[in-house]
Design a protein around this motif. Structure first.
Motif, PDB file in Angstrom:
ATOM      1  N   LYS A  64      -3.604   6.730   1.217  1.00 41.50           N
ATOM      2  CA  LYS A  64      -2.677   5.861   1.940  1.00 41.50           C
ATOM      3  C   LYS A  64      -3.020   4.389   1.727  1.00 41.50           C
ATOM      4  O   LYS A  64      -2.142   3.532   1.743  1.00 41.50           O
ATOM      5  CB  LYS A  64      -2.695   6.174   3.441  1.00 41.50           C
ATOM      6  N   ASN A  65      -4.302   4.102   1.516  1.00 40.00           N
ATOM      7  CA  ASN A  65      -4.752   2.717   1.348  1.00 40.00           C
ATOM      8  C   ASN A  65      -4.684   2.248  -0.105  1.00 40.00           C
ATOM      9  O   ASN A  65      -4.948   1.084  -0.391  1.00 40.00           O
ATOM     10  CB  ASN A  65      -6.178   2.555   1.887  1.00 40.00           C
ATOM     11  N   LYS A  92       0.842  -1.192   0.000  1.00 35.34           N
ATOM     12  CA  LYS A  92       0.000   0.000   0.000  1.00 35.34           C
ATOM     13  C   LYS A  92       0.883   1.249   0.000  1.00 35.34           C
ATOM     14  O   LYS A  92       2.064   1.203   0.346  1.00 35.34           O
ATOM     15  CB  LYS A  92      -0.903   0.016   1.242  1.00 35.34           C
ATOM     16  N   GLU A 102      -6.325   9.463   4.061  1.00 32.36           N
ATOM     17  CA  GLU A 102      -6.486   8.040   4.398  1.00 32.36           C
ATOM     18  C   GLU A 102      -6.824   7.197   3.172  1.00 32.36           C
ATOM     19  O   GLU A 102      -6.345   6.074   3.032  1.00 32.36           O
ATOM     20  CB  GLU A 102      -7.553   7.861   5.483  1.00 32.36           C
ATOM     21  N   GLU A 103      -7.648   7.725   2.271  1.00 32.63           N
ATOM     22  CA  GLU A 103      -8.016   6.963   1.074  1.00 32.63           C
ATOM     23  C   GLU A 103      -6.790   6.701   0.209  1.00 32.63           C
ATOM     24  O   GLU A 103      -6.577   5.589  -0.270  1.00 32.63           O
ATOM     25  CB  GLU A 103      -9.092   7.714   0.273  1.00 32.63           C
TER      26      GLU A 103
END
Length: 141
Positions: free
Chosen positions: A48-49, A33, A45-46
């Motif tokens: 990072k994933n 990831k 966060e989106e």
């Protein structure tokens, strides 16, 4: 020299590669990831994933690879029709299985049929916008 297709997606790499694994089988040899990489603290966060790199062996000498773009880093995805992944399975049955599996939810351009040039051939765009050709010719097995 080996050539491995590398696919880019906009946040759909994991979904696409899970789908490809359901057709080809096997296990991922890499699945990292974005937040596994240094310097990604500023990503939301989106992002990072999202997938930084994924690899799926699909044949003796072929690995399907891919990653997601990162919009906040200025990446964009332009889908086009200039590239196909051409697969050459070792039997008509395997050609039919791969064609049927990968074309689910996609757009068939040419169904699997015997062609005038001697191959059993079909082409399509899968549900992720990736273009594929499936070719089988008994002379080359």
């Amino acid at each position: 020299m080996k050539v491995n297709p590398y696919l880019n997606f906009d946040g759909k790499t994991q979904e696409a590669f899970n789908f490809y694994r359901s057709v080809f089988g096997g296990e991922f040899t890499a699945n990292m990831k974005m937040d596994d990489a240094p310097g990604t603290d500023g990503l939301n966060e989106e992002e990072k994933n999202r997938v930084m790199h994924i690899s799926l062996p699909i044949g003796k000498d072929t690995i399907l690879m891919g990653s997601d773009i990162v919009p906040s880093m200025g990446h964009t995805l332009d889908q086009g029709n200039s590239v196909y992944i051409s697969l050459h399975p070792e039997s008509r049955q395997e050609a039919d299985r791969i064609f049927s599996g990968l074309s689910q939810g996609g757009d068939v351009e040419m169904p699997m049929e015997d062609q005038f040039w001697g191959d059993y051939f079909g082409s399509f765009t899968d549900k992720f916008g990736v273009r594929w050709m499936v070719n089988f010719n008994e002379q080359y097995v």
